[in-house]
Design an enzyme around this catalytic site. Structure first.
Site, short mmCIF file in Angstrom:
data_model
loop_
_atom_site.label_atom_id
_atom_site.label_comp_id
_atom_site.label_asym_id
_atom_site.label_seq_id
_atom_site.Cartn_x
_atom_site.Cartn_y
_atom_site.Cartn_z
CB SER A 146 69.11 29.46 60.53
OG SER A 146 68.82 27.99 60.46
CE1 TYR A 159 74.34 28.80 58.26
CE2 TYR A 159 72.75 27.48 59.38
CZ TYR A 159 73.11 28.30 58.36
OH TYR A 159 71.86 28.80 57.73
N1 LIG Z 1 68.73 27.67 52.46
C1 LIG Z 1 68.33 27.25 53.66
O1 LIG Z 1 68.29 26.43 53.92
C2 LIG Z 1 68.68 28.41 54.89
C3 LIG Z 1 67.78 28.10 55.86
C4 LIG Z 1 68.10 29.18 56.83
C5 LIG Z 1 68.83 30.15 56.95
N2 LIG Z 1 69.44 30.32 55.83
C6 LIG Z 1 70.27 31.65 55.54
O2 LIG Z 1 69.76 32.39 54.43
C7 LIG Z 1 70.84 33.20 53.96
C8 LIG Z 1 70.78 33.02 52.25
O3 LIG Z 1 71.12 31.63 52.18
P1 LIG Z 1 71.02 30.77 50.61
O4 LIG Z 1 70.34 29.29 51.18
O5 LIG Z 1 70.20 31.77 49.80
O6 LIG Z 1 72.54 30.86 50.20
P2 LIG Z 1 73.13 30.67 48.81
O7 LIG Z 1 72.21 30.31 47.67
O8 LIG Z 1 74.36 29.86 49.03
O9 LIG Z 1 73.51 32.26 48.64
C9 LIG Z 1 74.49 32.93 49.45
C10 LIG Z 1 74.36 34.31 49.05
O10 LIG Z 1 75.52 34.84 49.69
C11 LIG Z 1 76.57 35.51 48.74
N3 LIG Z 1 77.82 35.74 49.57
C12 LIG Z 1 78.48 34.38 49.98
N4 LIG Z 1 79.71 34.94 50.58
C13 LIG Z 1 79.98 36.21 50.22
C14 LIG Z 1 80.86 37.11 50.57
N5 LIG Z 1 82.07 36.78 51.05
N6 LIG Z 1 80.68 38.42 50.31
C15 LIG Z 1 79.48 38.62 49.72
N7 LIG Z 1 78.41 37.88 49.53
C16 LIG Z 1 78.91 36.64 49.77
C17 LIG Z 1 76.57 34.72 47.57
O11 LIG Z 1 77.06 35.42 46.35
P3 LIG Z 1 78.66 35.05 46.06
O12 LIG Z 1 79.04 33.67 46.39
O13 LIG Z 1 78.70 35.61 44.76
O14 LIG Z 1 79.40 36.02 47.03
C18 LIG Z 1 75.29 34.47 47.51
O15 LIG Z 1 74.59 35.52 46.88
C19 LIG Z 1 71.98 32.67 54.79
O16 LIG Z 1 72.51 33.94 55.68
C20 LIG Z 1 71.73 31.35 55.25
O17 LIG Z 1 72.51 31.24 56.42
C21 LIG Z 1 69.31 29.54 54.73
#
Ligand SMILES: NC(=O)c1ccc[n+]([C@@H]2O[C@H](COP(=O)([O-])OP(=O)(O)OC[C@H]3O[C@@H](n4cnc5c(N)ncnc54)[C@H](OP(=O)(O)O)[C@@H]3O)[C@@H](O)[C@H]2O)c1
Length: 251
Positions: A146, A159
Site C-alpha cells: 500500500s 497497518y
Molecule cells: N482498498 C484499498 O484502498 C487498498 C489500498 C492499498 C492496499 N490495499 C490492500 O489490498 C488488499 C485487498 O484489499 P481490498 O480493499 O480488496 O480488501 P477487502 O475488500 O476487504 O477484501 C479482503 C479479502 O481478504 C479476505 N480475507 C480477509 N481475512 C481473511 C482470512 N483470515 N483468511 C483468508 N482471507 C481473508 C476477504 O475474504 P473473507 O473475509 O471471506 O475471508 C476478502 O476476499 C489488502 O492487502 C489491502 O491491504 C487496499
C-alpha cells in the site's frame, strides 16, 4: 469478462490469489481468467460476487476456503492446491485487514490480528508455495502492499507497518529466489473503494482524489492489470520492485 480474440490460447498457468472473494482480489481473479489463467481464489467465505464470476468463467475460476489467519493450516492448504490443480505458477498475496485505530488505544488483539494476517500469513504461504516453484524452476510472486507503507496516515500506524513489511519481504526474497527463475514484486495501491475502505466518508474520498495528480482514485482493475503484466511476458525481467498505483496521489 471480455470476449477472447480468435487466436486466444490458454497459458494453462495456475495462479493462487488470496483474498480473491471481493474487492481487489476478485478484480485480479476476473482479469486473469480473461487472460487465460486458471485462478484459485482463497478466502474464508465464497461471496455472491465470486460465485457469479465462477459461473461465467468456463471452469477457470475456483474458490477454495482457507482462513489464512490459522497459520498452522497454511502448509496443508498449499499442498491441497498443488495436489488438486498442479504446479502453481503465480501467487498473489492480497488478503489483508485494514483495521484503523490510534496506537495508544488499539487493543493488542487487533494489533496481533493485523500483523498475523498481513505479515505472517503471506510469509508462511509464500514459503510453501515458493518451495513448489523452486522445484518447477519458475514462478511469479506478487505481494499487495500500500502507499501507506511509505506515506504516513493518521490511524494507520499498525497497518502501515504491515504494508512496509510486504515491501521489505519482496526485495530480499527477490534476491533469494531469482536464481531459481522466480520473480517477486509488490504493488502499492492508493485508496481504492472496497469493503476495506468503507469507513472513509465521501468528503474524505473527494479530498484524496483532489490531492492526486489525476484528480481521481485508482480502481480495483488498475491493480489487476498490473498483476496481469507482472505474470506475463512483460514481467519476465522485473523483480524486487514496487509498483505504485495511486492516480498520482504520492507524485
Ligand atoms: N482498498 C484499498 O484502498 C487498498 C489500498 C492499498 C492496499 N490495499 C490492500 O489490498 C488488499 C485487498 O484489499 P481490498 O480493499 O480488496 O480488501 P477487502 O475488500 O476487504 O477484501 C479482503 C479479502 O481478504 C479476505 N480475507 C480477509 N481475512 C481473511 C482470512 N483470515 N483468511 C483468508 N482471507 C481473508 C476477504 O475474504 P473473507 O473475509 O471471506 O475471508 C476478502 O476476499 C489488502 O492487502 C489491502 O491491504 C487496499
Amino acid at each position: 469478462m471480455s470476449p477472447r480474440p480468435a487466436n486466444w490460447r490458454a497459458p494453462m498457468h495456475n495462479v493462487l490469489v488470496t483474498g480473491g472473494s471481493r474487492g481487489i482480489g476478485l478484480a485480479i481473479g476476473k482479469r486473469l481468467v480473461g487472460a487465460g489463467y486458471n485462478v484459485i481464489a482463497a478466502a474464508r467465505r465464497e461471496s455472491d460476487e465470486l460465485k457469479a464470476a465462477i459461473g461465467v468463467s468456463e471452469g477457470r475460476l475456483h474458490f477454495r476456503a482457507c482462513d489464512l489467519a490459522a497459520i498452522d493450516a497454511i502448509p496443508a492448504f498449499a499442498k491441497l492446491v498443488r495436489d488438486e490443480f498442479g504446479p502453481t505458477y503465480g501467487l498473489v498475496n492480497n488478503a489483508g485487514l485494514g483495521t484503523e485505530g490510534l496506537l495508544a488505544t488499539m487493543h493488542n488483539s487487533q494489533i496481533e490480528a493485523l500483523v498475523q494476517l498481513n505479515v505472517l500469513s503471506p510469509i508462511i504461504l509464500t514459503k510453501y508455495v515458493a518451495r513448489q516453484m523452486m522445484a518447477d524452476g519458475a514462478g511469479r510472486i506478487i505481494n499487495i502492499s500500500s502507499i501507506i507503507a511509505t506515506t504516513g496516515y493518521n490511524g494507520l500506524s499498525v497497518y502501515g507497518a504491515t504494508k512496509a513489511a510486504a515491501t521489505g519481504f519482496t526485495r530480499s526474497l527477490a534476491r533469494e529466489v531469482g536464481k531459481l527463475g522466480i520473480t517477486v514484486n509488490a504493488i502499492a495501491p492508493g485508496f481504492i473503494d472496497t469493503e476495506l475502505t468503507h469507513n472513509l466518508s465521501d468528503d474524505g474520498r473527494k479530498r484524496i482524489a483532489s490531492r492526486s495528480a489525476l484528480r481521481r482514485l485508482p480502481e480495483t482493475d488498475d491493480v489487476a492489470r498490473m498483476v496481469e503484466y507482472l505474470l506475463g511476458e512483460g514481467g519476465r525481467n522485473v523483480t524486487g520492485t514496487v509498483f505504485t498505483i495511486d492516480a498520482g496521489n504520492t507524485a
